[in-house]
Design a protein around this motif. Structure first.
Motif, short mmCIF file in Angstrom:
data_model
loop_
_atom_site.label_atom_id
_atom_site.label_comp_id
_atom_site.label_asym_id
_atom_site.label_seq_id
_atom_site.Cartn_x
_atom_site.Cartn_y
_atom_site.Cartn_z
N SER A 1 20.30 0.10 -24.72
CA SER A 1 19.76 0.90 -23.61
C SER A 1 19.01 0.03 -22.60
O SER A 1 18.61 -1.10 -22.90
CB SER A 1 18.87 2.01 -24.15
OG SER A 1 17.76 1.47 -24.83
N CYS A 2 18.85 0.58 -21.42
CA CYS A 2 18.17 -0.15 -20.35
C CYS A 2 17.52 0.85 -19.39
O CYS A 2 17.83 2.04 -19.43
CB CYS A 2 19.15 -1.03 -19.57
SG CYS A 2 20.37 -0.13 -18.62
N ASP A 3 16.61 0.34 -18.57
CA ASP A 3 16.03 1.18 -17.52
C ASP A 3 17.12 1.68 -16.59
O ASP A 3 18.10 0.98 -16.33
CB ASP A 3 15.02 0.38 -16.70
CG ASP A 3 13.73 0.15 -17.47
OD1 ASP A 3 13.48 0.90 -18.43
OD2 ASP A 3 12.99 -0.78 -17.12
N PHE A 4 16.91 2.87 -16.08
CA PHE A 4 17.91 3.44 -15.19
C PHE A 4 17.22 4.42 -14.24
O PHE A 4 17.12 5.61 -14.53
CB PHE A 4 19.00 4.16 -15.99
CG PHE A 4 20.21 4.47 -15.17
CD1 PHE A 4 21.21 3.52 -15.01
CD2 PHE A 4 20.34 5.69 -14.52
CE1 PHE A 4 22.33 3.79 -14.25
CE2 PHE A 4 21.46 5.96 -13.75
CZ PHE A 4 22.46 5.02 -13.61
N PRO A 5 16.75 3.92 -13.11
CA PRO A 5 15.85 4.70 -12.26
C PRO A 5 16.54 5.65 -11.28
O PRO A 5 15.84 6.31 -10.51
CB PRO A 5 15.11 3.61 -11.49
CG PRO A 5 16.09 2.51 -11.37
CD PRO A 5 16.89 2.54 -12.64
N LEU A 6 17.87 5.74 -11.29
CA LEU A 6 18.54 6.54 -10.26
C LEU A 6 18.40 8.03 -10.51
O LEU A 6 18.56 8.50 -11.64
CB LEU A 6 20.02 6.19 -10.20
CG LEU A 6 20.36 4.73 -9.96
CD1 LEU A 6 21.88 4.56 -9.95
CD2 LEU A 6 19.75 4.24 -8.66
N THR A 7 18.16 8.78 -9.45
CA THR A 7 18.20 10.23 -9.55
C THR A 7 19.66 10.68 -9.44
O THR A 7 20.54 9.93 -9.02
CB THR A 7 17.42 10.90 -8.41
OG1 THR A 7 18.08 10.61 -7.18
CG2 THR A 7 16.00 10.39 -8.34
N GLN A 8 19.88 11.93 -9.78
CA GLN A 8 21.25 12.45 -9.69
C GLN A 8 21.70 12.51 -8.24
O GLN A 8 22.89 12.36 -7.94
CB GLN A 8 21.32 13.82 -10.36
CG GLN A 8 21.08 13.71 -11.87
CD GLN A 8 21.23 15.02 -12.61
OE1 GLN A 8 21.51 16.06 -12.01
NE2 GLN A 8 21.05 14.99 -13.91
N THR A 9 20.78 12.73 -7.34
CA THR A 9 21.13 12.70 -5.92
C THR A 9 21.61 11.32 -5.51
O THR A 9 22.65 11.18 -4.84
CB THR A 9 19.92 13.12 -5.06
OG1 THR A 9 19.50 14.42 -5.47
CG2 THR A 9 20.26 13.12 -3.59
N GLN A 10 20.89 10.29 -5.94
CA GLN A 10 21.33 8.93 -5.63
C GLN A 10 22.66 8.59 -6.28
O GLN A 10 23.52 7.95 -5.67
CB GLN A 10 20.25 7.92 -6.07
CG GLN A 10 19.01 7.98 -5.19
CD GLN A 10 17.81 7.29 -5.81
OE1 GLN A 10 17.71 7.14 -7.03
NE2 GLN A 10 16.89 6.86 -4.97
N LEU A 11 22.85 9.06 -7.50
CA LEU A 11 24.15 8.86 -8.13
C LEU A 11 25.25 9.49 -7.29
O LEU A 11 26.31 8.90 -7.09
CB LEU A 11 24.17 9.47 -9.55
CG LEU A 11 23.58 8.61 -10.66
CD1 LEU A 11 23.46 9.42 -11.94
CD2 LEU A 11 24.46 7.39 -10.90
N GLY A 12 24.98 10.69 -6.81
CA GLY A 12 25.97 11.37 -5.97
C GLY A 12 26.27 10.60 -4.70
O GLY A 12 27.43 10.48 -4.30
N GLU A 13 25.23 10.06 -4.09
CA GLU A 13 25.43 9.29 -2.86
C GLU A 13 26.19 7.99 -3.13
O GLU A 13 26.73 7.37 -2.23
CB GLU A 13 24.08 8.96 -2.21
CG GLU A 13 23.38 10.18 -1.63
CD GLU A 13 21.93 9.91 -1.25
OE1 GLU A 13 21.38 10.69 -0.45
OE2 GLU A 13 21.35 8.92 -1.74
N THR A 14 26.23 7.60 -4.37
CA THR A 14 26.95 6.38 -4.75
C THR A 14 28.41 6.66 -5.04
O THR A 14 29.30 5.93 -4.61
CB THR A 14 26.31 5.75 -6.00
OG1 THR A 14 24.92 5.59 -5.76
CG2 THR A 14 26.95 4.41 -6.31
N GLN B 1 25.70 7.09 2.27
CA GLN B 1 26.47 6.49 1.19
C GLN B 1 25.76 5.22 0.73
O GLN B 1 25.45 4.35 1.54
CB GLN B 1 27.88 6.13 1.67
CG GLN B 1 28.73 5.37 0.66
CD GLN B 1 29.20 6.21 -0.52
OE1 GLN B 1 29.49 7.39 -0.38
NE2 GLN B 1 29.26 5.60 -1.70
N ILE B 2 25.51 5.15 -0.55
CA ILE B 2 25.01 3.91 -1.14
C ILE B 2 26.21 3.02 -1.39
O ILE B 2 27.16 3.45 -2.05
CB ILE B 2 24.24 4.19 -2.44
CG1 ILE B 2 22.94 4.95 -2.12
CG2 ILE B 2 23.94 2.89 -3.19
CD1 ILE B 2 22.14 5.39 -3.32
N VAL B 3 26.20 1.82 -0.86
CA VAL B 3 27.37 0.95 -0.99
C VAL B 3 27.17 -0.20 -1.96
O VAL B 3 28.12 -0.92 -2.27
CB VAL B 3 27.86 0.41 0.38
CG1 VAL B 3 28.32 1.54 1.27
CG2 VAL B 3 26.77 -0.39 1.07
#
Lengths: 247, 247
Positions: free
Chosen positions: B173-186, B70-72
């Motif tokens: 708009s802005c940079d947004f480096p998260l993958t969908q996996t990381q989004l899910g973990e969040t 889990q990303i907290v």
DNA sequence: CGTCCCCTTGAATGAAGTCAATACGCGTGG
DNA sequence: CCACGCGTATTGACTTCATTCAAGGGGACG
């Protein structure tokens, strides 16, 4: 139960007699009482004090526009609301009494005095606020990754241990005033599902929860099914190098 | 992007030239660089420094025994890890770089000096840490009460606004480096479901997310479907009574 | 050219929510 | 004293949201 805070802080470091007297004095000024379910402070208000809970249970909660409610923290005896809150102009959440509550209001002046004159207490309060932050992170993990049984079991482990730290556990049981609805608002489950989950825990002999009293026959077992790791509570007297040695 | 911290703190109060110089100086010592996906500090280690992120994105995360992650929290440029962490004996979670990261390590001595000699900065750092705590609470609400679309939308709103506060938004708009996996973990969802949720947001024209770049054509609309209330970010220059007036 | 990571899609499964009815204890007032 | 209401706990039937599994596509990079 005015000593719950001292008891708790001594899980971090050993306080001097003077430290304890200071804390006792601070807790004796500006005492207020609230009835169960009464709001202590409401979202939007200006925070003027750090509240120190001395008796009873309270909670932080947030409400969405459409009425959904989430409890985001519990305050047990000995717990403090955020150090230095009065920096903020308005509360972004509410704090409500769960049971009847007695608390002490600590104003800016008293807080600054404490920080200046009592470095050991200052360190201990920093510790307590870092632990509070760690608890909030762990709740994030709980809601994000654990399923219903794990979630409820984890919450019960945490609250039980925190009650023990405050000196409020007798044998293997403690007061536990939460309704199933409140449990649901905490762990993000419907009341119905909390009920079924508790029955499963009861059926497995892991939890006895009756008449506002929680008994955990085998804490290890409950921890194990909750994937509960107590490291986030930082209870290993991590500040022992600061120990007072005057009594 | 060394000025992200200053930019952010000035959402709380206006800093003096001396304050800014001091912050710049602190950020210039002990600079470290990390590659994407590298751990900055790992659960169990002893924290020795407050980390100030100056470039790139990082995250706090916790891992359960069985591998669930889990990303907290996210750290964007200008964000600080907990003030005073070095009080704790060991980390209860890890911090990892998401992109390549540049950060400054602030040791105990430098921190204490800052607290003693620069009361305005001290107040501003308190504010930043209270905001960080508020964000953590809001994540608790997000995971506990909101459904998939609301959750993802809420996270996007928050990160977008925080990027704006750090001065890192151009247009909408802005940079947004998260993958969908990381989004899910969040947000506590499976990668598959994050994917479908994003498509729904895209389909509604609320979000453009492509090539590691986030565009929000109508922030109001996105906030509205997320039930997003920015009050928890406390951006209304709440410390303006402390404003410096020397330039 | 193959490999790896990330994104996408469909179909089947499962966990938790909703709705609705019932039960129980407790205090209040007729 | 008993009836009633209220908050809390319990149970069953059904629905919905999200997960899992599995497969395929595209781009970057060695």
């Amino acid at each position: 139960m005015r000593r719950a805070l001292i008891r708790k802080l001594e899980h971090f470091t050993r306080l001097s007699v003077a430290d304890k007297e200071m804390l006792t004095r601070v807790a004796a000024q500006r005492v207020r009482r609230f009835a169960a379910n009464e709001d202590i402070i409401h979202e939007g208000e200006k925070p003027e004090f750090i509240n120190l809970i001395t008796e009873g249970w309270a909670c932080r909660y947030k409400t969405l526009e459409d009425g959904r409610r989430q409890i985001v923290a519990f305050f047990l005896p000995g717990d403090l609301c955020d150090l230095n809150v009065f920096i903020l102009k308005e509360m972004d959440h509410s704090i409500g009494a769960i049971t009847a509550v007695v608390l002490s209001e600590i104003g800016r002046a008293a807080f600054d005095e404490l920080m200046l004159a009592h470095p050991r207490i200052t360190q201990a309060l920093w510790w307590e606020s870092l632990v509070a932050a760690a608890i909030q992170r762990e709740w994030t993990v709980n809601l994000g990754q654990r399923d219903a049984i794990e979630r409820v079991a984890h919450l019960l482990c945490e609250l039980f241990i925190r009650m023990r730290v405050a000196g409020l556990v007798e044998g293997n049981s403690c007061d536990f005033p939460l309704t199933q609805t409140q449990l649901g608002e905490t762990v993000g489950l419907s009341t119905v599902h909390v009920n079924r989950t508790l029955q499963e825990l009861r059926g497995a002999g892991l939890v006895v929860l009756k008449d506002r009293r929680l008994t955990i026959p085998d804490l290890r077992a409950l921890q194990s099914i909750a994937l509960f790791n107590p490291n986030y509570l930082h209870l290993e007297r991590e500040g022992r190098h600061l120990d007072a040695n005057d009594d």
